[in-house]
Design a protein around this motif. Structure first.
Motif, PDB file in Angstrom:
ATOM      1  N   LEU A 122       1.956  -9.251   5.691  1.00  0.00           N
ATOM      2  CA  LEU A 122       0.840  -9.888   6.394  1.00  0.00           C
ATOM      3  C   LEU A 122      -0.431  -9.044   6.289  1.00  0.00           C
ATOM      4  CD1 LEU A 122       2.642 -11.238   9.584  1.00  0.00           C
ATOM      5  CD2 LEU A 122       1.708 -12.564   7.672  1.00  0.00           C
ATOM      6  N   ALA A 123      -0.279  -7.733   6.375  1.00  0.00           N
ATOM      7  CA  ALA A 123      -1.435  -6.848   6.234  1.00  0.00           C
ATOM      8  C   ALA A 123      -1.995  -6.919   4.818  1.00  0.00           C
ATOM      9  CB  ALA A 123      -1.054  -5.414   6.582  1.00  0.00           C
ATOM     10  N   ALA A 124      -1.130  -7.053   3.812  1.00  0.00           N
ATOM     11  CA  ALA A 124      -1.595  -7.176   2.432  1.00  0.00           C
ATOM     12  C   ALA A 124      -2.367  -8.474   2.237  1.00  0.00           C
ATOM     13  CB  ALA A 124      -0.417  -7.096   1.466  1.00  0.00           C
ATOM     14  N   ALA A 125      -1.867  -9.558   2.815  1.00  0.00           N
ATOM     15  CA  ALA A 125      -2.586 -10.835   2.721  1.00  0.00           C
ATOM     16  C   ALA A 125      -3.944 -10.733   3.407  1.00  0.00           C
ATOM     17  CB  ALA A 125      -1.753 -11.947   3.345  1.00  0.00           C
ATOM     18  N   ALA A 126      -3.984 -10.097   4.553  1.00  0.00           N
ATOM     19  CA  ALA A 126      -5.254  -9.909   5.254  1.00  0.00           C
ATOM     20  C   ALA A 126      -6.192  -9.013   4.451  1.00  0.00           C
ATOM     21  CB  ALA A 126      -5.010  -9.324   6.638  1.00  0.00           C
TER      22      ALA A 126
END
Length: 136
Positions: A122-126
């Motif tokens: 999720l942090a990578a997508a953000a």
């Protein structure tokens, strides 16, 4: 001919230095988180303020160390290796809270890795969204 090696100058020579600086700062935050996590484990072994559960703390410290390193690198990459004000402290505080909680309750390591991988994804997508939105 420009001899500056800063990434802001637009030269290609500054990019490896910025990447190494990002890796170094993320590794430093990770090392501090793991060291403080182990110190609190040893402090809890004295009986103050709570008794640690039996077993080795190293699988949990290694898990949180890997996750902290990944989060730190994502943070630095998403901001173009410049960093954000207080970003390293936020990543370190989050990872330390996870270390302390997991050492106190000893969840299954598979579950911990699953939730951690989900959080990193999720942090990578953000981070990808952030970089595309703030690309200059």
């Amino acid at each position: 001919m420009t001899t500056s090696t800063s990434p802001e100058a637009g030269t290609e020579h500054g990019k490896p230095r910025a990447a190494l600086a990002a890796l170094g700062s993320s590794a430093a935050v990770t090392a501090v988180v793991v060291a403080v996590g182990y110190a609190t484990y040893r402090w809890a072994a004295t009986g103050l303020p709570l008794e640690p559960l039996p077993g080795s703390p190293w699988p949990y410290l290694a898990t949180w160390g890997a996750l902290c390193l990944a989060w730190g690198l994502l943070l630095r990459w998403s901001t173009g290796f410049v960093g954000v004000e207080g970003g390293a402290q936020a990543v370190g505080a989050l990872a330390f809270a996870g270390v302390r909680t997991s050492l106190a309750h000893r969840p299954d390591l598979t579950l911990l890795w699953t939730y951690g991988a989900l959080a990193v994804a999720l942090a990578a997508a953000a981070a990808v969204f952030w970089r595309r939105r703030h690309r200059s």
